[in-house]
Design an enzyme around this catalytic site. Structure first.
Site, PDB file in Angstrom:
ATOM      1  N   ARG A   1      35.816 -40.262  14.488  1.00 31.62           N
ATOM      2  CA  ARG A   1      34.858 -41.037  14.178  1.00 31.62           C
ATOM      3  C   ARG A   1      34.618 -42.486  14.355  1.00 31.62           C
ATOM      4  NH1 ARG A   1      32.033 -43.349   9.164  1.00 31.62           N
ATOM      5  NH2 ARG A   1      29.910 -43.341   9.503  1.00 31.62           N
TER       6      ARG A   1
ATOM      7  N   HIS B   1      26.609 -48.995  13.124  1.00 30.52           N
ATOM      8  CA  HIS B   1      27.237 -49.331  12.246  1.00 30.52           C
ATOM      9  C   HIS B   1      27.305 -50.691  11.868  1.00 30.52           C
ATOM     10  CE1 HIS B   1      30.679 -47.565   9.630  1.00 30.52           C
ATOM     11  NE2 HIS B   1      30.557 -48.953   9.178  1.00 30.52           N
TER      12      HIS B   1
ATOM     13  N   GLU C   1      25.286 -45.797   6.754  1.00 34.69           N
ATOM     14  CA  GLU C   1      25.023 -46.383   5.242  1.00 34.69           C
ATOM     15  C   GLU C   1      23.807 -47.539   5.450  1.00 34.69           C
ATOM     16  OE1 GLU C   1      28.276 -48.282   3.601  1.00 34.69           O
ATOM     17  OE2 GLU C   1      29.549 -46.601   3.427  1.00 34.69           O
TER      18      GLU C   1
ATOM     19  N   ASN D   1      29.655 -40.856   2.480  1.00 30.50           N
ATOM     20  CA  ASN D   1      30.709 -42.100   2.310  1.00 30.50           C
ATOM     21  C   ASN D   1      30.932 -42.121   0.963  1.00 30.50           C
ATOM     22  OD1 ASN D   1      30.651 -42.181   5.111  1.00 30.50           O
ATOM     23  ND2 ASN D   1      30.149 -44.264   5.182  1.00 30.50           N
TER      24      ASN D   1
ATOM     25  N   TYR E   1      33.303 -43.697  -2.303  1.00 34.72           N
ATOM     26  CA  TYR E   1      34.589 -44.746  -2.570  1.00 34.72           C
ATOM     27  C   TYR E   1      34.907 -44.675  -4.249  1.00 34.72           C
ATOM     28  CZ  TYR E   1      35.115 -46.113   2.216  1.00 34.72           C
ATOM     29  OH  TYR E   1      35.057 -45.927   3.595  1.00 34.72           O
TER      30      TYR E   1
ATOM     31  N   GLU F   1      33.404 -40.865   5.309  1.00 30.63           N
ATOM     32  CA  GLU F   1      34.503 -42.127   4.709  1.00 30.63           C
ATOM     33  C   GLU F   1      34.899 -41.798   3.467  1.00 30.63           C
ATOM     34  OE1 GLU F   1      32.880 -46.098   5.081  1.00 30.63           O
ATOM     35  OE2 GLU F   1      32.145 -45.527   7.219  1.00 30.63           O
TER      36      GLU F   1
HETATM   37  C1  FCB Z   1      31.767 -48.639   3.923  1.00 34.10           C
HETATM   38  C2  FCB Z   1      31.607 -49.000   5.423  1.00 34.10           C
HETATM   39  C3  FCB Z   1      32.900 -49.007   6.313  1.00 34.10           C
HETATM   40  C4  FCB Z   1      34.344 -49.687   5.499  1.00 34.10           C
HETATM   41  C5  FCB Z   1      34.216 -49.129   4.089  1.00 34.10           C
HETATM   42  C6  FCB Z   1      35.350 -49.894   3.388  1.00 34.10           C
HETATM   43  O1  FCB Z   1      30.555 -48.992   3.255  1.00 34.10           O
HETATM   44  O2  FCB Z   1      30.797 -47.843   5.996  1.00 34.10           O
HETATM   45  O3  FCB Z   1      32.712 -49.928   7.343  1.00 34.10           O
HETATM   46  O4  FCB Z   1      33.973 -51.145   5.488  1.00 34.10           O
HETATM   47  O5  FCB Z   1      33.115 -49.298   3.320  1.00 34.10           O
END
Ligand code: FCB
Length: 455
Positions: A76, A120, A165, A294, A296, A360
């Site tokens: 990607r 992006h 995002e 995405n 985290y 992500e």
């Molecule tokens: C996301 C972004 C990516 C990267 C990660 C850590 O929000 O899409 O570009 O910076 O965080």
């Protein structure tokens, strides 16, 4: 027993144009808002810019060879709009397109599916000068660019993602101002969110008209996995507010063709939403083939007050944020794989029939090459193992999850944090541009070879 994933599961890694390409002024590319923003003093740590980044523009061969060595099935990446269509208007830049053609050809030769994101975060600066995403015209320009890219690359791209995002674009870019273009205006941020949705819908139509029927259309959202600190009605209301302005502001228009009524209510002091025109929601809800997520870290909220300017219009005087417990990454983000599982299960219930991809997931740690040149990153391996474990549990719970893209293939320009935060499974020495696969890269290659996790 190992935790194996279904046959055909997509094993990928992700990057983005401004974070890795460099070659900022080469072959006709014009500045984007990130070129401008990173040159503005006090915006990016250490004054870092994406001028050179990981120099991927000149190292495509080497980087695709690395991907092949790892056994990735998918890659990607994103297209730099101002490389493909300088200034965001008018004819294409052949040299810019040739770069992406060459990349796609290398990938296809290596047996790797190209998954391309059109946006992006790197809006051509001229479009920001004309008002940026708060203006409707930007959505129209975006659809035109999508059509041009589709015509030129349509025979090579397996999956097209319109936006990455949009929450960050709207609310970090125009609300809290920590991302480009650095504006702090809640009304503009909400307008931007709507015009990003509209741009997505218009682009989905332009793509559908130009690409082969086998190509898939998608959108990537950083949906928040939200937990209230208690079950009190006040804390539940805080969670509802964040859910409205972070998740449902995109999910409801795109998948249900409606604006969340509570969002409109929460933001009455900021805007009357008169910029939403008849027919917009129909365009925005143009069917797509999958949703990218995405993830985290979770978002823990309670009733209270948060910092200003805030990326959550309508919430700062009602919601406070708390860190989740547990260990932290170098971003200070709590590690909590259950949040990913919760999100996937929620989407299974809310969006039946919509295939999901994790586009992500990953972690930054303070990696360094030891005297032997090796990069040991056990925390990243543990993070990835836990999150893939959560994805595996979600599959067992009936979630239609088709793939996993690790963030990121390479250490890169981490937006406002500059080069200080390393998310790659491949270490980049930015002085020499030498690539060194970290232990996590070898670990991921083994996961892909096995088809899942060792248990
Ligand atoms: C996301 C972004 C990516 C990267 C990660 C850590 O929000 O899409 O570009 O910076 O965080």
């Amino acid at each position: 027993m190992n935790a194996l994933f279904p046959d055909g599961f997509r094993w990928g890694a992700a990057t983005a144009a401004y974070q890795i390409e460099g070659a900022a002024a080469e072959d006709g590319r014009t500045p984007s808002i990130w070129d401008t923003f990173s040159r503005t003093s006090g915006t990016v740590r250490n004054g870092d810019t994406g001028d050179i980044a990981a120099d991927h523009y000149h190292r495509v061969r080497e980087d695709v060879a690395l991907m092949k060595e790892l056994g990735l099935t998918d890659y990607r990446f994103s297209l730099s709009w101002s490389r493909v269509q300088p200034t965001g208007r008018g004819p294409v830049n052949q040299k810019g397109l040739d770069f992406y053609r060459g990349l796609a050809d290398e990938l296809l030769d290596a047996g790797i599916r190209p998954v391309a994101t059109l946006y992006h975060w790197d809006l051509p600066q001229e479009l920001e000068d004309a008002g940026g995403w708060p203006e409707r015209e930007t959505a129209e320009r975006f659809a035109e660019y999508a059509g041009l890219a589709a015509e030129a690359l349509g025979d090579r791209i397996a999956t097209w993602t319109t936006l990455n995002e949009p929450w960050c674009t709207a609310f970090l870019g125009y609300g809290s101002g920590v991302h480009a273009p650095g504006r702090t205006d809640d009304a503009a941020a909400l307008r931007a969110a709507h015009h990003l949705n509209l741009g997505h819908g218009l682009a989905a139509r332009a793509l559908r008209a130009a690409v082969p029927a086998s190509a898939e259309l998608s959108l990537t959202l950083n949906l928040h996995s939200i937990r209230p600190v208690s079950s009190s009605p006040e804390d539940a209301d805080a969670a509802r507010r964040i859910d409205a302005v972070a998740n449902r502001i995109f999910l409801d228009p795109v998948f249900h063709g409606r604006l969340p009524a509570d969002l409109v209510e929460d933001t009455t002091g900021i805007t009357d939403w008169a910029f939403v025109r008849d027919g917009d929601l129909e365009v925005i809800s143009t069917p797509i083939d999958s949703l990218g997520i995405n993830y985290y870290t979770p978002t823990v909220v309670g009733a209270g007050v948060s910092e200003s300017p805030s990326p959550y219009p309508g919430a700062p005087d009602r919601v406070r944020f708390e860190p989740a417990p547990g260990s932290r990454t170098a971003m200070d983000w709590p590690v909590d794989a259950d949040g990913l599982h919760e999100l996937l299960v929620r989407l299974r219930d809310e969006l039946p029939g919509v295939p999901l991809m994790i586009t992500e997931n990953g972690a930054a740690y303070d990696d360094y090459a030891d005297p032997e040149g090796a990069v040991h990153d056990p925390e990243r391996v543990a993070y990835l193992d836990a999150h893939l474990g959560a994805a595996h549990r979600a599959l067992a719970d009936g979630v239609d999850l088709r793939g996993y893209f690790l963030w990121s293939l390479l250490d890169n320009f981490e937006w406002a944090y500059g080069y200080g935060k390393r998310f790659g499974i491949v270490h980049v020495d930015f002085a020499s541009q030498r690539r060194t696969p970290k232990d996590s890269a070898r670990w991921y290659a083994e996961v892909i070879r096995r088809g899942g996790l060792a248990r």
